[in-house]
Design an enzyme around this catalytic site. Structure first.
Site, PDB file in Angstrom:
ATOM      1  N   GLY A   1       0.832  -1.212   0.000  1.00  0.00           N
ATOM      2  CA  GLY A   1       0.000   0.000   0.000  1.00  0.00           C
ATOM      3  C   GLY A   1       0.857   1.249   0.000  1.00  0.00           C
ATOM      4  O   GLY A   1       0.527   2.258  -0.630  1.00  0.00           O
ATOM      5  N   ARG A   2       1.986   1.167   0.700  1.00  0.00           N
ATOM      6  CA  ARG A   2       2.863   2.348   0.794  1.00  0.00           C
ATOM      7  C   ARG A   2       3.500   2.669  -0.565  1.00  0.00           C
ATOM      8  O   ARG A   2       3.823   3.830  -0.825  1.00  0.00           O
ATOM      9  CB  ARG A   2       3.894   2.128   1.912  1.00  0.00           C
TER      10      ARG A   2
ATOM     11  N   TYR B   1      -1.691   8.916   5.983  1.00  0.00           N
ATOM     12  CA  TYR B   1      -2.311   7.581   5.911  1.00  0.00           C
ATOM     13  C   TYR B   1      -1.343   6.491   5.442  1.00  0.00           C
ATOM     14  O   TYR B   1      -0.270   6.765   4.958  1.00  0.00           O
ATOM     15  CB  TYR B   1      -3.633   7.578   5.167  1.00  0.00           C
ATOM     16  N   GLU B   2      -1.770   5.270   5.701  1.00  0.00           N
ATOM     17  CA  GLU B   2      -0.952   4.066   5.477  1.00  0.00           C
ATOM     18  C   GLU B   2       0.400   4.161   6.201  1.00  0.00           C
ATOM     19  O   GLU B   2       1.438   3.718   5.709  1.00  0.00           O
ATOM     20  CB  GLU B   2      -0.826   3.765   3.990  1.00  0.00           C
ATOM     21  N   GLY B   3       0.337   4.767   7.385  1.00  0.00           N
ATOM     22  CA  GLY B   3       1.524   4.951   8.213  1.00  0.00           C
ATOM     23  C   GLY B   3       2.054   6.368   8.056  1.00  0.00           C
ATOM     24  O   GLY B   3       2.450   6.771   6.967  1.00  0.00           O
TER      25      GLY B   3
END
Ligand code: CAA
Length: 380
Positions: free
Chosen positions: A242-243, A362-364
């Site tokens: 995802g990152r 988002y996504e960390g």
């Protein structure tokens, strides 16, 4: 080492560019103003194969590689980051998660419709008290033999109000910590599943972000993904991919802002010449171009690692950390180059600046990416 794109990659990039220019651009300001989800455009992106870019064609996907995914994401994000986050979550969190770790039955039942865009997927990890600290899941899933009962709340869920399929992370055994977490496939319409109000956001306003409530939701055991206790590692492995998606989104936002700033600086005159001829502006353009090129190299390297079967936890974290920083800094500069016009919606750069911020969250968050990177450096 080869820095050039293949003919096939160039064709894929051009197709995405054409779609973004002709289909996404015309209504993008209005969708942002009205917080309007691009229903029809998502359907069209499904027809083009953008909703299941890396999925095996036997499950309805396009069977492309991660480099193609990045190229498509960059082109979509240059114009409409709301549309591109829907693509990113569907591709790299939901489709990838199911394809890599789902059972054959789960793939047949859910993946095909997600990969074609007939259905939309959402990934439900974050909670009111478990954002960065993802092991602190308060949502519970109690084993009842042939099914689980899920209770809890999930926050900031992309496509939350529109999705058909939700991958939900929940605690099944608190004493086991991260090994007592599982991932489940929840369908829209299951009893006890409620979609809360839509969030009113700073950026990516065309995407649909909601709180979700799970009140005694009965989920059959065959909807658990992987072995018992695999849920946290499932989330981490899926988020690494995802990152790459969010890094390419950030890259696209930065590139889009840079292209608008360059064009504007060649047209706008001040003190008797186009403003690009003033060193104050020319140096900004030089910094933008250099930083965006560096970000692109990191993003491509992460995608290449994925395609080669290498571990990409660290390269995806570095790509996201750097590309999101570049997106934030240089969208601000693009607004500055546009002067007063930069503050006006019709010039697009103010939206790109607002959209850039979420790529650092988002996504960390960027701070989480630094945890992932530093742990890898120290461990290796
Ligand atoms: N692959 C496999 N296993 C992994 C892993 C990975 N990438 N990362 C961690 N693990 C394993 C660890 O090895 C460990 O296993 P052992 O106990 O067997 O050693 C276990 O998982 C726990 O790992 P940590 O001890 O490292 O866990 P932690 O509590 O320190 O947290 C973290 C690590 C990196 C900070 C993690 O919590 C994290 O990534 N947080 C951010 C969460 C996040 O990205 N949220 C985004 C929400 S989704 C979203 O935004 C989608 C959207 O809609 C756009």
């Amino acid at each position: 080492m080869n820095f050039s794109l293949s003919e096939e990659h160039l064709m894929i990039r051009d197709a995405a560019r054409e779609f973004a220019q002709t289909e996404l651009l015309p209504g993008v300001i209005e969708r942002d103003n009205k917080q309007e989800f691009p229903n029809e455009l998502v359907r069209k992106m499904g027809d083009l194969g953008f909703m299941g870019i890396m999925v095996d064609p036997k499950y309805g996907g396009s069977g492309m590689d991660a480099i193609s995914y990045v190229l498509i994401m960059e082109e979509l994000s240059k114009i409409d980051a709301s549309a591109s986050v829907i693509v990113s979550v569907n591709n790299s969190l939901v489709c990838y998660g199911l394809e890599a770790y789902g059972t054959e039955a789960q793939k047949e039942k859910y993946l095909t419709k997600l990969a074609t865009g007939e259905n939309i997927g959402a990934f439900c990890l974050s909670e009111p008290e478990a954002g960065s600290d993802a092991t602190s899941q308060k949502t519970t899933a109690i084993d009842q033999g042939d099914h689980y009962i899920i209770n809890g709340t999930k926050n900031w869920i992309t496509s939350g109000g529109r999705a058909d399929v939700f991958l939900v992370i929940a605690q099944t055994d608190r004493d086991k910590g991260s090994h007592g977490i599982n991932a489940f496939i929840v369908e829209k319409g299951m009893e006890g599943f409620h979609v809360g109000p839509k969030e009113d956001k700073l950026g990516i306003r065309g995407s649909d972000t909601h709180t979700l409530q799970f009140n005694d939701v009965k989920v059959p055991k065959e909807n658990r993904i992987g072995d018992d206790g695999f849920g946290f590692r499932f989330a981490m492995k899926t988020l690494s991919g995802g990152r790459i998606g969010i890094a390419s989104q950030a890259l696209g936002i930065a590139q889009g802002a840079y292209e608008l700033a360059l064009k504007y600086s060649k047209e706008r005159k001040a003190f008797g010449t186009e403003i690009c001829n003033h060193q104050a502006i020319a140096f900004k353009l030089a910094d933008m171009y250099t930083d965006i090129t560096a970000a692109r190299h990191l993003v491509m390297k992460a995608a290449w690692d994925k395609d080669q079967g290498n571990n990409y936890d660290m390269s995806s974290a570095m790509a996201k950390l750097y590309a999101s920083k570049v997106a934030m800094e240089h969208t601000v500069e693009a607004v500055q180059i546009h002067g007063g016009n930069g503050f006006v919606k019709e010039y697009h750069v103010e939206r790109l600046m607002r959209d850039a911020k979420i790529t650092q969250i988002y996504e960390g968050t960027s701070e989480i990416q630094k945890i992932v990177i530093s742990r890898s450096i120290i461990r290796d």
